[in-house]
Design an enzyme around this catalytic site. Structure first.
Site, PDB file in Angstrom:
ATOM      1  N   CYS A  72       0.851  -1.199   0.000  1.00  0.00           N
ATOM      2  CA  CYS A  72       0.000   0.000   0.000  1.00  0.00           C
ATOM      3  C   CYS A  72       0.879   1.240   0.000  1.00  0.00           C
ATOM      4  O   CYS A  72       1.432   1.630   1.035  1.00  0.00           O
ATOM      5  CB  CYS A  72      -0.931   0.010   1.222  1.00  0.00           C
ATOM      6  SG  CYS A  72      -1.918   1.516   1.373  1.00  0.00           S
ATOM      7  N   CYS A  84      -0.118   4.216   2.265  1.00  0.00           N
ATOM      8  CA  CYS A  84       0.019   3.933   3.709  1.00  0.00           C
ATOM      9  C   CYS A  84       1.484   3.984   4.136  1.00  0.00           C
ATOM     10  O   CYS A  84       1.843   4.617   5.119  1.00  0.00           O
ATOM     11  CB  CYS A  84      -0.489   2.538   4.039  1.00  0.00           C
ATOM     12  SG  CYS A  84      -2.171   2.223   3.542  1.00  0.00           S
ATOM     13  N   ASP A  85       2.311   3.241   3.404  1.00  0.00           N
ATOM     14  CA  ASP A  85       3.662   2.990   3.868  1.00  0.00           C
ATOM     15  C   ASP A  85       4.697   3.917   3.237  1.00  0.00           C
ATOM     16  O   ASP A  85       5.831   3.989   3.707  1.00  0.00           O
ATOM     17  CB  ASP A  85       4.039   1.528   3.594  1.00  0.00           C
ATOM     18  CG  ASP A  85       3.093   0.569   4.310  1.00  0.00           C
ATOM     19  OD1 ASP A  85       2.511   0.983   5.323  1.00  0.00           O
ATOM     20  OD2 ASP A  85       2.930  -0.560   3.849  1.00  0.00           O
TER      21      ASP A  85
END
Ligand SMILES: Cc1cc2nc3c(=O)[nH]c(=O)nc-3n(C[C@H](O)[C@H](O)[C@H](O)COP(=O)(O)OP(=O)(O)OC[C@H]3O[C@@H](n4cnc5c(N)ncnc54)[C@H](O)[C@@H]3O)c2cc1C
Lengths: 216, 324
Positions: free
Chosen positions: B152, B155-156
């Site tokens: 992701c 997200c990361d």
């Protein structure tokens, strides 16, 4: 700097109307070396102004060391939520709960005020059987849409058991801690600094890892 | 700093799913397909409920959507919010954060089993459980999950500030992930085993970044590292040469696998694991319908999933009316 525009303020007031008891946001700052302390405090002041049931206590990590120790606060900014009797129930946020983390922070206010939904009985039985303290760290980034779900679960479990401490940790603010736990995917959940998993997993997975930590 | 308030997670759920009754129609999955099914079914007057793990499905993980008719630009989040509030305005009962583990047919009813152990009865079902990221299936990938290997980018990505990352894949998701990461990481290497198949408009955008290198016709063989990943081993498919590319992170964006495992014994799947449906969204079992990314309908897009969801609800409505 104001984070909440008028529309958001209105939406939050409406949400806070569902609160039951009063809650207190105990906000720990520190004087040196804290880039986000000021923003966090002013954000919390904005939140406080939206409901008569929300109270704010401004604390200092160094000067109020005894209070910090009482809630296991070791970094700043850190926000601890206290219930209507001013008891710490294991709900903590390390770092500013902005971005997507607003979606774990607002539900936590409702939960601590007593307006949450009950956990199914089967989970409660497992939580009642706990014997040793459990610390749940949930590492997040503010741009992660599903991290807030994992934080909510940690806090829900903390509210159901006096032995559980649930804390959100914003990975970029607390870079050294994230390095220590090798955080490179979020949400990363670490139980008692030892048992870990990645992702907003179902409550069953949280419970399995907690049970492993109990047996250790 | 901004706030992404999602009312659904904060407001007390307006309508709770009643686990004791028999529904006309239960929809499994709350992405675009499931949400549009709910909208259409409710407007037809059906007793309908949605069960879903994650409101909005994959759209929540999408930075920007620029191809949904009517909106030149929306963040994935905004689009989900608009979908969800439209469905909420019709007071469709919603069970969120719940996973369906199996569906069984008992006489003329379907029993939908949840991971919590509970069961809910319904006359018909729409399966709209979408898809999840496909893995490379190479050595080291699982070992370094959460230690460099990620699925992701939004997200990361922030965890790789100033670091070197690799993106695996050549479609739109991969190129878009590379664009997002180019703004954060020191360097981005886009590695793909054949030629890019992303839209020209996103490839052009990627080419404006100076810290991006593209490796085509390159196969990834292995993820290497010690405690954290340190790089990948790749093979140049033309020369056969094997080399190592150093990186702190590997973002895998090589397509998707259908979330159909929980119904593999109920309905017919094709060799890719997709649920086989006809043009009316009917599966191999009467009373079970399917829509969106989880089906064998070609092209996985938001607008397509939403349209398929509408169709499944209308077919289900006809079916339920015939039962009466
Ligand atoms: C990074 C990214 C970028 C994209 N960009 C675009 C774009 O710009 N434009 C575009 O049109 N498309 C885009 N797509 C594709 C688009 O998101 C998908 O085609 C679409 O979301 C599919 O919708 P769906 O409802 O079929 O499935 P999904 O969106 O996958 O939703 C399925 C839902 O079902 C839930 N679920 C799964 N299994 C279960 C279970 N057993 N029990 C209960 N619930 C379950 C899932 O949690 C999920 O919430 C993108 C996808 C990604 C990942």
């Amino acid at each position: 700097m104001s984070l909440l525009n008028e529309q958001l303020q209105e939406q939050l007031r409406e949400i806070f109307a569902d609160m039951k008891d009063d809650i207190t946001l105990a906000v720990f700052s520190k004087e040196d070396d804290c880039e986000t302390c000021k923003d966090t405090l002013s954000f919390m002041q904005e939140i406080e102004s939206l409901s008569d049931k929300i109270h704010l206590e401004e604390l200092d990590l160094v000067k109020d060391a005894d209070r910090a120790a009482a809630y296991n606060v070791v970094m700043a900014p850190s926000i601890v939520m206290l219930d209507g009797q001013k008891n710490y129930r294991g709900v903590k946020f390390n770092g500013i709960p902005a971005g997507h983390e607003i979606n774990s922070f607002i539900p936590a206010i409702l939960e601590v005020s007593g307006a949450g939904e009950a956990l199914p009985e089967s989970y409660k039985v497992k939580l009642n059987a706990l014997e040793k303290p459990v610390n749940i760290k949930v590492f997040v980034t503010l741009s992660c849409p599903h991290c807030a779900g994992a934080v909510q679960k940690a806090h829900k479990l903390a509210l159901e058991s006096d032995l559980i401490d649930g804390e959100m940790i914003e990975a970029q603010t607390f870079y050294d801690l994230s390095e220590k736990f090798n955080v490179s995917s979020v949400p990363k959940i670490v139980i008692n600094d030892q048992y870990e998993f990645v992702g907003n997993q179902p409550l069953e997975v949280f419970l399995e890892e907690i049970e492993k930590a109990q047996r250790a | 700093m901004e706030l992404n308030l999602n009312l659904a997670s904060s407001k007390k759920k307006s309508v709770v799913l009643d686990k004791g009754k028999t529904y006309d129609l239960l929809i499994i999955g709350s992405g675009p397909a499931g949400l549009n099914s709910a909208l259409y079914a409710k407007r037809k007057g059906l007793e309908v409920g949605i069960i879903g793990k994650k409101s909005g499905g994959q759209v929540v993980d999408t930075t920007s959507v620029e191809n949904y008719l009517g909106f030149e630009y929306k963040t994935g989040e905004e689009l989900v919010k608009a979908f969800k509030s439209h469905v909420d305005s019709l007071k469709v009962p919603f069970l969120s954060d719940a996973e369906v583990t199996s569906i069984h047919k008992i006489e003329n009813r379907f029993m939908v089993q949840l991971s919590s152990g509970e069961e809910i009865a319904t006359k018909a079902v729409i399966i709209a459980t979408g898809s999840r990221p496909r893995q490379l299936g190479i050595s080291g990938e699982a070992d370094y999950l959460g230690k460099g290997v990620a699925y992701c980018a939004i997200c990361d990505g922030p965890l790789f500030e100033g670091l070197e990352v690799i993106v695996a894949g050549g479609g739109n998701s991969a190129v878009e992930a590379a664009i997002d990461l180019a703004k954060i990481a020191s360097t981005v290497k886009l590695v793909h085993r054949s030629q890019l198949r992303a839209d020209q408009i996103v490839i052009d955008k990627l080419n404006t970044f100076e810290n991006v290198e593209i490796y085509l016709e390159t196969e990834i063989l292995e993820v290497k590292g010690a405690q954290l990943m340190s790089g990948i081993i790749v093979k140049d498919k033309k020369t056969g040469e094997i080399s190592e590319l150093a990186a702190n992170g590997l973002f895998v964006e090589i397509g998707y696998l259908p979330n159909s495992g929980f119904v593999k014994d109920l309905v017919k799947l094709n060799e890719r694991g997709e649920i086989i449906v006809n043009a009316a969204c009917e599966t191999s079992v009467e009373g079970v319908f399917a829509a969106g990314d989880v089906t064998d309908v070609p092209y996985k897009q938001i607008v397509i999933s939403a349209g398929e969801g509408a169709k499944a609800a209308l077919t289900a409505n006809d079916y339920i009316n015939r039962l009466k």
